[in-house]
Design a protein around this motif. Structure first.
Motif: not given
Length: 739
Positions: A369-376, A652-659
Motif C-alpha cells: 500500500v506504500n505506493f497506493n492512495e486510500p481510494l479505490s 485495508d483501505q481504511r487502515l491506510m487512510e488512518a496511517g
C-alpha cells in the motif's frame, strides 16, 4: 551518473606493473540494476585507467577507458573515492583503507604525469584543448591516412607475391640433382630474396609512417573529443537548470494564482484585446488538420498566426454562465469532512519491487500500500463528477454546438485532479461497489461496480435531476515499461441529455507515470479524444500534447476544434488539462499557405475567447493528504446505509487512510488471497460443469447487465436498476461477503 564500486582483492590486486606508472588488479564494477556488480580487470598505465572482463581480453578488447589528464579525483569516506571525467562520475571503492590509499596515490601520480606531458606536445599549433576542430584539417588527415593504408595494401600484395616466388625458388633448389644447375638456381634465389627484403623494408617504413601520423593526430582528436564531451555536459546541466527554474516558476504561479488573475481582471477590455493580438501560440497537432486562429474585434482584424490551434479564455454565452456555481469547488456542505490524516513518511524503493515486473500488467503486480492512495479505482472513476456543474450548464444549452464545447470541457476536467496524484488506487475486488449520493447538493446519484477482476473492469452509472445521464464501462490496461507505467483505459463514456436527446460518446486518453527508476514521479496525459454526438453528428477532436522540456508550447496543453455534421468548424478549444479550458467562436475561415510536409493550413478568424472551465484550488495542506481535491477528501467518508460491498468498508483501505500502513499491507494480502481462493472455486465449478456437459455459469454482476445501445450499437454493461431501492429498504441480501 555511472557508478563504479571497486573491490580490491587481497591478491593479486594492486600489483605494480612493469612500467613506473602502471598499476593493475581485479576490481568489481557496477554495471546496472539487473546484473549488479561484475568483476573486471583494471589497468592503470600511461595516464589511462582501463578495464577488461578478463586478463586475456587485454590483447584484443578494452571495455572502457578513463583519461586521467582531465579527471577530477575526490576522496570520500570508508574506502570511497570518485573519478569525474567528461561529464561522467565513476564511484570507486577499495577493499581496505590501505588499498584505497594506494589506488588514490597511483591515480594522482598518473594524473600529474599526464597533465605535465600535455603542454609539451610536439604537434605544431596543438597546445591546449581545441576549441573547435578544424574540419579541413581533419579531412586532410583522413585523406593522408587513407593514402597510407593504400600504400600498406600495395606493400602487402608485393610481399605476398615475392614471398611466393622466393618459396618456389627454394623448393626448386632443394630438388636439384645435377650440381651444374646449382649456380643458376642460387642466383635466382638471391635475386628474389633481395626483392622480398626491399618490399619488406618498404612495408615497415609505410607502417611506421602510418603509426606516426595516427599518433600525431590522435592527441588532437582526443582533445577535440574531450571538449565535445565537456560541452555536452555543460548543455545537459544548463537544460536541467532551466527545467528546475521552469518548475519553480510554475509552482510559484500555482501557489499565488489570485495575483495573476487580479492583474488580468484589472485590465480594461480594450487593452486586453490589444495584448491578445500580440500573443503568438504554438501547437504540435501533427496528426490533425492544421489551422491558424485570427481573433477579431469591432475596429480591426489584426491577424494572430500560430502553427495549429490557439485561443485564450472566457465563456461562450449567457447560457454558459457560472451563476449556479461560486467557483469554490467546495464539497463541504452537510458538514462533510475537509481533511484526512496526514500521509506517513514511509520510505520504500519502488524499483526494488518492480524491476522484475517489466512488461507485466500492472494489476497483476503485487504492490504494497506504500505506493497506493486510500481510494479505490471505483472512487477514482466517481471523481470524474467533480465538475458536474459543466453538464448542468450544458443541459440548459439550446445549441448542440455550445453544448458540445461544455461536454469537451467536462471530458478534460476529469484529468485535473491527476496532476500530483502519482499514487496507485486500490484494485477493486470482484463485486465491490461504490455509491455517491449528492442529490441534495448537486442533484445526482452515482453507482459503480467491479464487474471483472482479470482484466479489471468496472461499470458506472450516474443519473442527474438536472437533465442528464452518464454511464460507462471501463477496462484498465496497464503496463510497466521499465522507466514508466502506461495506464490505458479501454471503453467508451456515454452522456445523454434528457430534453434534447443528444447522445455523446468519447473515450479516455493514456496516462503515463514517469521516473519509476530514479527521480521524482510525475504524471502526463497524451493522445486524442474524439467526442461524437450521435443525434446531430457534431464532433469535437481534442489533442492532449505530451509534455516535453524542449517544446515551446504550454505544458499539458489541450487543443481542439468543434465541427457540425457537415464538417464545418464552429469553435476552437484551447487550454491545459490541469488548469482551464477556453473556447472561441469561429466567424470566418480561409485556406492559408502550405505548412510543413506540404500540409495546407486553415486560417480561422474568431471572436474573443471565453472561459469554459477553471480548476478549483486544492484544499489547504493537500500535499500531506495525497493531493486530494475537496471532493476526493469526502469519497472515503463513512455514511449510513451503504451496501456491505462499498469501497468505504474495505478494511485495508481504511487502515491506510488512518496511517496504519503495516496493518493495511497485512489486510491487503488477506483480501487478495481470499479473492484468489474464490476464483479457484469458480474455475473448479466451471470445469466440473464442462465434464458433466452442463452449461457453465459465468460470474454475473449484481447491479449491471449486458445490453446493446440502440443508437450506437455498442454492447456494454449498463445499470439494470434496483440499487437505490435496495438501499431505501436496507435489503442487501444480494450482496456477497467480499471483505
Amino acid at each position: 551518473m555511472t557508478e563504479l564500486v571497486v573491490r580490491t582483492l587481497p591478491s593479486p590486486s594492486g600489483v605494480q606493473g612493469p612500467g613506473p606508472d602502471t598499476y593493475k588488479g581485479w576490481l568489481f564494477k557496477w554495471t546496472n540494476y539487473l546484473k549488479g556488480y561484475q568483476r573486471r580487470w583494471f589497468v592503470l598505465s600511461n595516464g589511462l585507467l582501463s578495464y577488461y572482463r578478463t586478463q586475456a581480453e587485454m590483447a584484443h578488447t578494452c571495455r572502457g577507458t578513463i583519461t586521467l589528464a582531465t579527471v577530477h579525483i575526490e576522496v570520500g569516506d570508508t574506502c570511497h573515492f570518485v573519478l569525474t571525467s567528461g561529464g561522467r562520475s565513476y564511484h570507486l571503492k577499495a577493499y581496505s583503507e590501505g588499498e584505497c590509499q594506494r589506488w588514490v596515490s597511483a591515480l594522482q601520480q598518473a594524473k600529474a604525469t599526464a597533465t605535465h606531458m600535455m603542454p609539451h606536445s610536439d604537434d605544431s599549433g596543438d597546445e591546449g584543448p581545441l576549441a573547435q576542430p578544424d574540419r579541413a584539417l581533419i579531412q586532410g588527415a583522413l585523406k593522408t591516412l587513407v593514402s597510407k593504408l593504400e600504400d600498406l595494401s600495395t606493400c602487402n600484395e608485393l610481399i605476398g607475391k615475392h614471398g611466393a616466388a622466393l618459396q618456389r625458388s627454394l623448393s626448386e633448389l632443394e630438388d636439384l640433382r645435377a650440381p651444374t644447375d646449382g649456380t643458376d638456381k642460387l642466383k635466382t634465389v638471391n635475386e628474389r630474396a633481395t626483392l622480398f627484403r626491399i618490399t619488406s623494408n618498404a612495408m615497415i617504413n609505410a607502417c611506421q609512417d602510418f603509426v606516426d601520423l595516427a599518433e600525431a593526430h590522435s592527441r588532437r582528436w582526443q582533445r577535440a573529443l574531450q571538449y565535445e564531451r565537456e560541452q555536452r555536459h555543460h548543455l545537459e546541466e544548463t537544460i536541467e537548470q532551466l527545467a528546475k527554474q521552469h518548475n519553480s516558476l510554475e509552482r510559484a504561479w500555482r501557489e499565488s494564482p489570485s495575483t495573476h488573475n487580479q492583474a488580468a481582471e484589472g485590465t480594461p477590455e480594450g487593452e486586453s484585446s490589444e495584448e491578445n493580438e500580440d500573443i503568438e501560440f504554438f501547437d504540435a497537432m501533427e496528426d490533425s488538420p492544421a489551422f491558424i486562429t485570427v481573433p477579431a474585434d469591432n475596429h480591426s482584424q489584426h491577424r494572430l498566426l500560430s502553427s495549429n490551434q490557439s485561443v485564450t479564455s472566457g465563456s461562450l454565452s449567457s447560457n454558459w454562465s457560472q451563476d449556479d456555481n461560486d467557483g469554490s469547488g467546495s464539497y463541504l456542505r452537510r458538514g462533510r469532512r475537509h481533511r484526512i490524516p496526514d500521509k506517513p513518511n514511509y520510505s520504500l524503493n519502488l524499483w526494488s519491487i518492480m524491476k522484475n515486473c517489466i512488461g507485466k500488467e500492472l494489476s497483476k503486480i503485487p504492490m504494497p500500500v506504500n505506493f497506493n492512495e486510500p481510494l479505490s479505482m471505483l472512487q477514482r472513476l466517481t471523481e470524474d463528477l467533480e465538475y458536474s456543474e459543466l453538464l448542468d450548464r450544458a443541459a440548459r444549452c439550446e445549441s448542440s454546438l455550445e453544448q458540445m464545447c461544455l461536454v469537451a470541457a467536462f471530458s478534460v476536467s476529469s484529468y485535473s485532479t491527476t496532476i500530483h496524484r502519482t499514487g496507485k488506487p486500490f484494485n477493486p475486488l470482484l463485486g465491490e461497489t461504490y455509491e455517491l449520493d449528492r442529490l441534495e447538493e448537486y442533484g445526482y446519484r452515482s453507482i459503480c461496480e467491479q464487474i471483472s477482476h482479470h482484466p479489471p473492469a468496472a461499470a458506472h452509472h450516474v443519473i442527474s435531476q438536472r437533465g442528464w445521464t452518464l454511464w460507462q464501462e471501463i477496462t484498465i490496461d496497464s503496463k510497466f515499461r521499465g522507466k514508466y507505467i502506461s495506464i490505458m483505459p479501454l471503453g467508451n463514456i456515454h452522456l445523454k441529455f434528457h430534453t434534447s436527446g443528444n447522445h455523446y460518446v468519447w473515450s479516455k486518453v493514456t496516462s503515463t507515470v514517469h521516473n519509476i527508476i530514479v527521480g521524482k514521479l510525475w504524471i502526463d496525459q497524451s493522445g486524442d479524444i474524439i467526442i461524437v454526438n450521435h443525434r446531430s453528428k457534431d464532433t469535437c477532436h481534442l489533442k492532449f500534447s505530451p509534455y516535453s522540456y524542449f517544446s515551446r508550447d504550454v505544458p499539458r496543453k489541450v487543443t481542439g476544434v468543434v465541427t457540425d455534421g457537415e464538417g464545418s468548424a464552429h469553435y476552437i478549444l484551447s487550454g491545459t488539462w490541469d488548469d482551464k479550458m477556453e473556447s472561441a467562436k469561429i466567424i470566418e475561415s480561409s485556406h492559408g499557405c502550405g505548412g510543413s510536409e506540404g500540409k495546407q493550413k486553415t486560417v480561422y478568424q474568431t471572436l474573443p475567447p471565453k472561459l469554459l472551465w477553471k480548476k478549483y484550488p486544492l484544499p489547504e495542506n493537500a500535499e500531506n493528504m495525497y493531493f486530494f481535491s475537496s471532493l476526493a477528501l469526502t469519497l472515503n467518508e463513512l455514511e449510513d446505509g451503504i451496501a456491505p460491498t462499498d469501497s468505504r468498508l474495505r478494511p485495508d483501505q481504511r487502515l491506510m487512510e488512518a496511517g496504519l500502513w503495516d496493518e493495511a499491507n497485512t489486510e491487503k494480502q488477506r483480501l487478495e488471497e481470499r479473492q484468489r481462493l474464490e476464483r479457484r472455486k469458480r474455475d473448479a465449478q466451471a470445469n466440473l460443469a464442462l465434464e458433466e456437459g452442463k452449461e457453465v455459469e459465468t460470474y454475473q454482476p449484481i447491479w449491471f447487465m449486458k445490453r446493446t445501445d440502440l443508437e450506437t450499437g455498442e454492447s456494454s454493461f449498463m445499470y439494470k436498476g434496483g440499487y437505490w431501492e435496495a438501499k431505501d429498504k436496507q435489503d442487501w441480501s444480494q450482496c456477497p461477503a467480499i471483505f
